[in-house]
Write a protein that holds these residues in place. Structure first.
Motif, short mmCIF file in Angstrom:
data_model
loop_
_atom_site.label_atom_id
_atom_site.label_comp_id
_atom_site.label_asym_id
_atom_site.label_seq_id
_atom_site.Cartn_x
_atom_site.Cartn_y
_atom_site.Cartn_z
N SER A 72 80.85 14.93 12.43
CA SER A 72 81.12 13.23 12.95
C SER A 72 80.52 12.72 11.75
O SER A 72 79.47 12.87 10.98
N THR B 63 76.72 11.24 32.37
CA THR B 63 77.93 11.33 31.65
C THR B 63 79.35 11.18 32.82
O THR B 63 78.85 11.90 33.84
N MET C 290 83.77 8.13 24.46
CA MET C 290 84.45 9.06 23.33
C MET C 290 85.61 9.47 23.88
O MET C 290 86.03 9.89 24.97
N GLN D 222 78.92 8.83 11.16
CA GLN D 222 78.38 7.92 12.09
C GLN D 222 78.37 6.69 11.09
O GLN D 222 77.41 6.65 10.16
N ARG E 86 79.50 3.48 20.44
CA ARG E 86 78.20 3.35 21.17
C ARG E 86 77.70 1.95 21.08
O ARG E 86 77.44 1.58 20.03
N ARG F 286 83.77 8.35 18.88
CA ARG F 286 82.90 7.72 19.65
C ARG F 286 82.41 6.49 19.34
O ARG F 286 82.24 6.28 18.34
N SER G 95 81.74 6.63 15.62
CA SER G 95 81.56 7.90 14.92
C SER G 95 82.83 8.77 15.21
O SER G 95 83.25 9.40 16.18
N ALA H 204 78.04 4.37 25.81
CA ALA H 204 79.10 5.24 24.75
C ALA H 204 80.29 5.56 25.47
O ALA H 204 80.31 5.78 26.79
N SER I 167 88.22 13.50 17.46
CA SER I 167 87.56 12.40 18.52
C SER I 167 86.81 11.41 17.75
O SER I 167 86.97 11.31 16.58
#
Length: 509
Positions: free
Chosen positions: A85, A470, A506, A87, A42, A40, A66, A504, A38
């Protein structure tokens, strides 16, 4: 399969093996593997980046990227879960930073009914002291936070001797590090024999432990403990037990020598499949001791009440396994509400983290090289309806130092050595989750905590309010918006307020 993660603290190459003892059997043991990479991104803004007092606060935008991976494996002889993750935080008014988050655990059966391995590893940003600015967002920078790395590997020999006992021999290797602030390694052996009486009459359990602890700033410490427990089932719902043993530790105590005989009596009561209570009272070298572990479940609600007291350390608390009762309850209850296991786990994780914003139970495991007598109370409950869930958590942690404050001089200034001789932390937390639609969730959290130095009289209070929305845009694309308001007050000065907002995206592959 070998899982390795490259780390580079302070610019120096550093490699940590994650669940290395599980790497050999991982390919040979049948299991269902799920690997989800994944990314992400932000964008956030805070009006007080350094959590400074009024007049010194400054606002700043940050951009975070991230990349991460989630790995799950489940099979008859293998269980593995890893969330990692990296970051990268880009600041507008100060140097960019990189941090990491890791939560990994696993269990593998090498030889059925004989040999297995348990392993855990973690990387997280932790507050160093319960006094002073408290980090809530990884993008913030304070002088009261540091990266903590933990590793635990435990091969276990276990065998059932029919009609006699079940024998288990466990070896534990553990490590906790945080740059030059913490560096502790330990290894130990645990032998446990549990009698087999066929479920009739008295039964017995014999346990022997020996642990060696090597702290970078202290002489090595050896801890040993041997105990025998006798239990008797009064009826199908109630059983009693009595424990007697001898313990010895060679750390330099400022009070009674940490050794001597001890004993306790208690009982287990299970009036129904949904209710369980275990309690005991006894005496150890430091005085009377008590223990309570209670759980009550309804169709849509769960309650837990725990009390425990023991000799502990900072590194021991970082390696302790937090209770999972509420998360397990929600995972089962939300099976129809959120059918996808990965989405369900992530939703539960966000919900519980927001309702426990200052730590696993709202209290800070402050950095120290000392040994403490720690007493913990915790009351937690969660209620889940068709479209919403509500969680509460009340906790109190009291620590009394058993060793001299001089050994903490690398962590505290000369005027603060007595600050953590005797401390009490209390926290009240609440979280509410509302499933607005099959694709949207709203989570609101509130937390208030108080840290007191019973020796110096210092008292710090922290209040935090958060809101997270979310939305699942596509099957593998989600968006979120979060808001927070934080207040910190102290009778030693350093009061501050902070407001933050972030958005954010993702993407899971």
């Amino acid at each position: 399969m070998v899982i390795m993660i490259s780390l580079a603290p302070n610019g120096a190459p550093y490699r940590l093996s994650i669940l290395v003892l599980l790497s050999l059997p991982a390919c040979a043991i049948p299991a269902e593997w799920t690997i989800v990479p994944s990314v992400r991104a932000r964008l956030s803004y805070t009006d007080n980046m350094n959590l400074a007092p009024p007049g010194q606060a400054r606002g700043e935008f940050t951009t975070e990227v991230s990349p991460g991976v989630s790995i799950d494996a489940n099979g008859p002889g293998l269980t593995l879960r890893m969330d990692y993750s990296l970051q990268r935080t880009l600041h507008t008014r100060q140097a960019d930073r990189s941090t990491q988050q890791l939560d990994a655990s696993g269990h593998a059966d090498l030889v059925r009914d004989w040999l297995s391995i348990d392993a855990r590893a973690g990387i997280s940003q932790q507050n160093m002291s319960a006094f002073g600015p408290q980090l809530l967002d990884p993008s913030q920078t304070t002088g009261n936070s540091s990266t903590v790395r933990t590793t635990s590997i435990s091969p276990v020999l276990r065998h059932y001797f029919h009609g006699l006992a079940t024998a288990q021999l466990r070896y534990d290797y553990q490590r906790v590090s945080s740059g030059r602030l913490l560096g502790v390694r330990s290894d130990g052996l645990n032998l446990q024999l549990t009698g087999d009486n066929g479920g009739q009459g008295w039964n017995w359990d014999l346990r022997a432990d020996r642990k060696n602890i090597d702290d970078a700033v202290l002489p090595p410490v050896t801890m040993s403990d041997t105990a025998l427990t006798l239990s008797y089932p009064v009826n199908s719902r109630l059983s009693t037990f009595v424990t007697g043993g001898y313990e010895k530790s060679d750390y330099h105590s400022t009070g009674k020598q940490p050794e001597g005989r001890y004993g306790s009596v208690g009982g287990n009561w299970t009036p129904s499949p949904r209710t369980r209570v275990s309690a005991s009272v006894g005496r150890r070298f430091f005085g009377n001791t008590y223990n309570l572990d209670a759980e009550y479940r309804l169709r849509s609600m769960a309650w837990t009440l725990n009390y425990n007291e023991n000799i502990t350390t900072t590194h021991g608390e970082f390696l302790s396994i937090p209770p999972t009762g509420l998360s397990d309850f929600l995972y089962q209850l939300w099976a129809t509400r959120i059918p996808d296991p990965q989405t369900r786990l992530q939703t539960i994780k966000v919900f519980l983290l927001i309702s426990q914003m200052l730590g696993p139970d709202g209290n800070v495991n402050f950095f120290s090289h000392r040994y403490y007598l720690q007493k913990d109370w915790r009351l937690a409950t969660v209620y889940s309806g068709p479209r919403s869930a509500l969680a509460f958590n009340l906790s109190t942690t009291q620590r009394t130092a058993q060793t001299s404050s001089a050994i903490d001089s690398p962590l505290l200034g000369p005027d603060e050595l007595a600050l953590e001789d005797r401390t009490r932390q209390s926290a009240a937390q609440a979280g509410w989750n509302w499933r607005m639609s099959p694709r949207s969730n709203l989570t609101v959290g509130a937390s208030h905590s108080r840290a007191e130095s019973l020796t110096t009289g210092r008292s710090d209070r922290n209040t935090a309010l958060t809101l997270t929305l979310t939305h699942q845009l596509r099957p593998k694309l989600s968006a979120s918006v979060d808001l927070r308001h934080v207040r910190h007050t102290s009778n030693a000065g350093g009061n501050y307020r902070e407001n933050g907002i972030g958005a954010a995206l993702m993407v899971a592959f």
